[in-house]
Design an enzyme around this catalytic site. Structure first.
Site, short mmCIF file in Angstrom:
data_model
loop_
_atom_site.label_atom_id
_atom_site.label_comp_id
_atom_site.label_asym_id
_atom_site.label_seq_id
_atom_site.Cartn_x
_atom_site.Cartn_y
_atom_site.Cartn_z
N ASP A 145 -1.39 6.90 6.41
CA ASP A 145 -2.74 5.61 5.93
C ASP A 145 -2.30 4.79 7.25
O ASP A 145 -1.69 3.94 7.45
CB ASP A 145 -1.89 4.93 5.06
CG ASP A 145 -3.12 3.43 4.58
OD1 ASP A 145 -3.95 3.29 4.99
OD2 ASP A 145 -2.81 3.45 3.22
N LYS B 51 -11.64 -1.36 6.69
CA LYS B 51 -10.48 -2.79 7.70
C LYS B 51 -11.31 -2.66 9.09
O LYS B 51 -11.75 -4.20 9.66
CB LYS B 51 -9.37 -2.41 7.71
CG LYS B 51 -9.08 -2.11 6.27
CD LYS B 51 -8.30 -3.75 5.21
CE LYS B 51 -8.69 -3.29 3.86
NZ LYS B 51 -7.39 -2.73 3.10
N TRP C 222 0.75 -1.69 0.28
CA TRP C 222 -0.05 -0.18 -0.01
C TRP C 222 0.67 0.94 0.46
O TRP C 222 0.57 2.55 -0.94
CB TRP C 222 -0.87 0.28 0.97
CG TRP C 222 -1.89 -0.77 1.27
CD1 TRP C 222 -2.33 -2.07 2.13
CD2 TRP C 222 -3.08 -1.39 0.35
NE1 TRP C 222 -2.70 -2.99 1.34
CE2 TRP C 222 -3.20 -2.17 0.87
CE3 TRP C 222 -3.26 -0.59 -1.13
CZ2 TRP C 222 -4.83 -2.87 -0.31
CZ3 TRP C 222 -4.39 -1.54 -2.33
CH2 TRP C 222 -4.72 -2.05 -1.71
C1 LIG Z 1 -6.79 -1.98 2.29
C2 LIG Z 1 -6.23 -1.11 2.26
C3 LIG Z 1 -5.88 -0.02 1.15
C4 LIG Z 1 -6.51 0.17 0.15
O1 LIG Z 1 -7.80 0.61 0.31
P1 LIG Z 1 -9.69 0.87 -0.87
O2 LIG Z 1 -10.42 1.15 0.01
O3 LIG Z 1 -9.20 -1.05 -1.27
O4 LIG Z 1 -8.15 1.47 -1.70
C5 LIG Z 1 -5.13 0.99 1.58
N1 LIG Z 1 -3.73 0.81 2.11
C6 LIG Z 1 -4.12 0.11 3.66
C7 LIG Z 1 -3.26 -0.04 4.44
C8 LIG Z 1 -5.43 -0.56 3.15
O5 LIG Z 1 -5.17 -2.17 4.48
#
Ligand SMILES: *Cc1c(COP(=O)(O)O)cnc(C)c1O
Length: 360
Positions: A171, A195, A101
């Site tokens: 993030d 998540k 990511w």
């Molecule tokens: C799942 C995830 C993403 C991507 O998320 P989307 O909503 O599918 O774009 C980005 N960063 C992390 C840490 C993730 O776990």
């Protein structure tokens, strides 16, 4: 009705109480005679929903007044573009690459400017967090970027990098609201909800006001400018209303559990049960350096692809779902987010013990 234990990395398990509450209100939200899905986003009911959600989120994370909160669409992945489009005034940013990511975010930024990789753990399949001492922060960096919990690899930053005064952007998709955070240490925090918070379709960004004074790059579309959404209080266009509503119910649920300090205690206890078992097992092995282990995503292997496949198949038959690891790591991964009850972790450990005895 029978519910399974769902160890999916995302979309992931939600608190059963929240799902029940949503079911109860499905046809008639608090006497409105309609579902939240059928409601105008300009209605007083929905205004109440989004404002209460923001207020509860602010209370849970103790977000200082000089930070804005916005509910956005396009998933966390859209943030990978919005961040450089809004903040790259010098067209330079520093990225710490600790997984897929962060790598994707870095590659996206490289479309708009210079994205420096100032540290990486790619050399060992991202199984650790790189040394954060003496990072070569670029003098003209507009920000420093990290992915704080690496969903695929199961690592977590236990300390934040010294960014030498540059705004830190993080993030937190897979550790959002899993423990208290000092928001004032960040320029911006963001994550997709699916998540650890709510359903897919909504991302949440928490942005320090001074960053919003930046002029976005000229090519930035209206919808990808943070100020578009900040100024309209997330109602510039139709937001993901139902997803925001469910997030709001989860915030209430978290407050009822005792808030984030309590969640941290519960999450540490759940994770330590599983890690302790992994450390003692003769068959299963964790894949992450001990100091960098995530409380949320726990990858493990047997060392044999055949046994891994057998484990995934048999665990599924036992009602333990979605334990297959990400294709880039192989093996298994148990995501044990806020909403995974302790009993789910204990059921997994029991199953692993039995599997180990049968496959020695
Ligand atoms: C799942 C995830 C993403 C991507 O998320 P989307 O909503 O599918 O774009 C980005 N960063 C992390 C840490 C993730 O776990």
């Amino acid at each position: 009705m029978s519910r399974v234990y769902n160890f999916s990395a995302g979309p992931a398990v939600l608190p059963e109480d929240v799902l029940r509450e949503a079911a109860k209100e499905m046809l008639d939200y608090q006497g409105s005679g309609m579902s939240v899905m059928e409601m105008s986003h300009r209605s007083s009911e929905f205004e109440g929903i989004i404002q209460t959600a923001e207020a509860d989120l602010r209370e849970l994370l103790q977000i200082p007044d000089n930070y804005k909160v916005v509910f956005l669409q396009g998933g966390a992945s859209t943030q990978f573009a919005m961040i450089p489009l809004n903040f790259m005034k010098n067209k330079v940013a520093d990225y710490i690459v600790t997984g897929q990511w962060a790598k994707k975010a870095c590659e996206e930024a490289a479309i708009y400017g210079k994205a420096n990789v100032i540290a990486s753990s790619a050399d060992e399949t991202f199984s650790y967090i790189p040394d954060l001492n003496d990072l070569a922060i670029s003098e003209d960096a507009d920000y420093v970027y990290i992915c704080e919990n690496n969903t695929i690899y199961g690592t977590k930053f236990k300390a934040l990098p010294d960014t030498k005064g540059k705004p830190l952007i993080s993030d937190v998709s897979s550790c959002f609201l899993s423990e208290p955070m000092d928001v004032s240490k960040y320029g911006m925090i963001f994550g997709g909800a699916q998540k650890n918070i709510g359903p897919s379709g909504v991302s949440i960004a928490i942005i320090r006001e001074d960053l919003l004074e930046n002029e976005p790059l000229e090519i930035a579309p209206t919808m990808l400018k943070y100020n578009t959404h900040v100024k309209a209080e997330s109602l510039y266009n139709t937001p993901p209303c139902y997803a925001i509503y469910i997030c709001g119910l989860v915030f209430k649920w978290l407050k009822k559990q005792g808030g984030l300090a309590e969640m941290k205690k519960i999450n540490e206890e759940k994770a330590s049960l599983l890690y302790q078992f992994l450390d003692e097992s003769k068959l299963f092995k964790g894949t992450v350096r001990e100091a960098d282990r995530s409380l949320m995503n726990v990858p493990f292997v047997t060392g044999s692809d055949e046994l891994d496949a057998k484990f995934v198949k048999e665990s599924k038959a036992a009602g333990l779902m979605n334990l297959k690891g990400h294709r880039s790591v192989g093996g298994m991964r148990a995501s044990i987010y806020n909403a995974m009850p302790r009993e789910g972790v204990l059921a997994l450990i029991d199953f692993m013990k039995k599997f180990e005895e049968e496959n020695r």
